[in-house]
Design an enzyme around this catalytic site. Structure first.
Site, mmCIF file in Angstrom:
data_model
loop_
_atom_site.group_PDB
_atom_site.id
_atom_site.type_symbol
_atom_site.label_atom_id
_atom_site.label_comp_id
_atom_site.label_asym_id
_atom_site.label_seq_id
_atom_site.Cartn_x
_atom_site.Cartn_y
_atom_site.Cartn_z
ATOM 1 N N ASP A 87 86.876 68.099 25.327
ATOM 2 C CA ASP A 87 88.120 67.332 25.292
ATOM 3 C C ASP A 87 88.310 66.664 23.933
ATOM 4 O O ASP A 87 87.400 66.671 23.090
ATOM 5 C CB ASP A 87 88.166 66.290 26.424
ATOM 6 C CG ASP A 87 86.857 65.538 26.619
ATOM 7 O OD1 ASP A 87 85.966 65.637 25.754
ATOM 8 O OD2 ASP A 87 86.725 64.847 27.626
ATOM 9 N N ASN A 98 84.943 56.323 37.103
ATOM 10 C CA ASN A 98 85.893 56.695 38.164
ATOM 11 C C ASN A 98 85.684 58.142 38.629
ATOM 12 O O ASN A 98 86.509 58.689 39.345
ATOM 13 C CB ASN A 98 87.338 56.493 37.688
ATOM 14 C CG ASN A 98 87.683 57.376 36.495
ATOM 15 O OD1 ASN A 98 86.877 58.195 36.070
ATOM 16 N ND2 ASN A 98 88.878 57.218 35.954
ATOM 17 N N HIS A 117 85.529 60.828 36.699
ATOM 18 C CA HIS A 117 86.171 61.899 35.920
ATOM 19 C C HIS A 117 85.138 62.793 35.239
ATOM 20 O O HIS A 117 84.027 62.364 34.936
ATOM 21 C CB HIS A 117 87.211 61.351 34.916
ATOM 22 C CG HIS A 117 86.670 60.654 33.719
ATOM 23 N ND1 HIS A 117 87.341 59.647 33.053
ATOM 24 C CD2 HIS A 117 85.520 60.811 33.007
ATOM 25 C CE1 HIS A 117 86.648 59.238 32.031
ATOM 26 N NE2 HIS A 117 85.539 59.926 31.975
ATOM 27 N N GLU A 173 91.133 62.964 35.260
ATOM 28 C CA GLU A 173 91.117 61.694 35.967
ATOM 29 C C GLU A 173 91.332 61.937 37.464
ATOM 30 O O GLU A 173 91.779 63.024 37.876
ATOM 31 C CB GLU A 173 92.240 60.805 35.407
ATOM 32 C CG GLU A 173 92.095 60.481 33.915
ATOM 33 C CD GLU A 173 91.026 59.443 33.618
ATOM 34 O OE1 GLU A 173 89.951 59.452 34.252
ATOM 35 O OE2 GLU A 173 91.254 58.629 32.709
HETATM 36 C C1 F6R Z 1 83.571 63.018 26.907
HETATM 37 C C2 F6R Z 1 84.042 63.197 28.281
HETATM 38 C C3 F6R Z 1 83.940 62.102 29.290
HETATM 39 C C4 F6R Z 1 82.598 61.383 29.249
HETATM 40 C C5 F6R Z 1 82.552 60.272 30.293
HETATM 41 C C6 F6R Z 1 81.278 59.466 30.200
HETATM 42 O O1 F6R Z 1 83.729 64.205 26.170
HETATM 43 O O2 F6R Z 1 84.552 64.229 28.596
HETATM 44 O O3 F6R Z 1 84.152 62.638 30.570
HETATM 45 O O4 F6R Z 1 81.578 62.303 29.489
HETATM 46 O O5 F6R Z 1 83.643 59.427 30.129
HETATM 47 O O6 F6R Z 1 81.274 58.790 28.979
HETATM 48 P P1 F6R Z 1 79.992 57.946 28.526
HETATM 49 O O7 F6R Z 1 78.895 58.912 28.364
HETATM 50 O O8 F6R Z 1 80.406 57.322 27.220
HETATM 51 O O9 F6R Z 1 79.746 56.953 29.605
#
Ligand code: F6R
Length: 259
Positions: free
Chosen positions: A67, A132, A134, A139
């Site tokens: 992403d 959440n 995701h 989301e």
């Molecule tokens: C990042 C992504 C997000 C993160 C998630 C956890 O490329 O796709 O889904 O993996 O938000 O983020 P952290 O590891 O910072 O808690």
């Protein structure tokens, strides 16, 4: 889903890097889907170490970033493009992608999917998980069939991302993300979680009902998904003892498999 419980973040990072490096050794032209975020930093650090100390070769590896934020340039210190360079690509012999998102988003997303397909699909997709639930920036309420698309981020995600931006900076509200359908199409998925803040999301994703309210629960439909979680992130799993039994038995049959 195979669930690997690790004592702490270091052990989790080593296990994930072990799985990825084995996959790269057995298929040097592997296609990797790569997530950013604080969870993945230790994994990339360990992969860099394996490259430097053990000659792990990435020269034929092809990568697809999971992403990217919209509204910031690839050079921005908090773009995911920059994250990947800083934590991984700049330190190994890999060919980094250019990271520019074309302004026609629909066309860009379709081309991204076509690139993945043209490469033969993703062999191993690395994921983190949001509080959440995701995955990528899919989301809650995202379609399980979605392909790469533009996503409006929830307030919870924008707030979680605040830690990466300076106080006066504008935090992106939208992103381009591979869809849940793109992720499910990968041949293997590795989802990582560390810390107590992820405990509810992890339990809901692995043991809860499959629901668009918890996007990561879609992974229950994946035939080759592995979750690696540390003690805190796994603290709300009901079947912890069973997962430990499975790990013990796996170790018996294939000694040295897990770190
Ligand atoms: C990042 C992504 C997000 C993160 C998630 C956890 O490329 O796709 O889904 O993996 O938000 O983020 P952290 O590891 O910072 O808690």
């Amino acid at each position: 889903m195979l669930v690997l419980l690790k004592q702490n973040y270091e052990a989790l990072s080593r296990e994930a890097a072990h799985i990825i490096s084995n996959a790269v050794r057995s298929n040097p032209a592997i296609k990797l889907g790569l997530a950013t975020g604080s969870t993945t930093i230790g994994v990339y650090r360990e992969l860099v170490r394996l490259h430097r100390e053990e000659g792990l070769d990435f020269s034929r590896v092809v990568t697809f970033n999971l992403d990217e934020y919209l509204g910031i340039s690839p050079e921005h210190p908090h773009s995911f493009h920059h994250f990947m360079l800083e934590h991984f690509f700049a330190h190994v012999n890999i060919d980094p992608s250019d990271g520019t998102i074309a302004s026609d988003y629909e066309q860009y997303c379709a081309a991204y999917e076509a690139d993945i397909e043209g490469a033969g699909g993703i062999d191993l997709q690395i994921l983190g998980i949001g509080r959440n639930g995701h995955i990528g920036f899919n989301e809650p309420s995202s379609s399980f069939a979605s392909k790469t698309h533009l996503k409006v981020l929830t307030k919870a995600t924008v707030d979680d991302n605040r830690k990466f931006f300076a106080a006066c900076e504008i935090i992106p509200r939208c992103a381009i993300t591979m869809g849940i359908g793109s992720i499910l199409a990968s041949k293997r998925v590795l989802i990582l979680a560390t810390g107590g803040a992820k405990a509810a999301a992890v339990a809901n994703a692995i043991e809860g009902p499959v629901t668009a309210y918890v996007p990561a629960s879609a992974l229950q439909f994946h035939a080759n998904a592995t979750a690696i979680v540390d003690e805190e992130a796994g603290s709300r799993l009901k079947l912890k003892d069973y997962y430990r039994d499975v790990m013990e038995m796996t170790e018996l049959f294939t000694p040295g498999r897990s770190s």
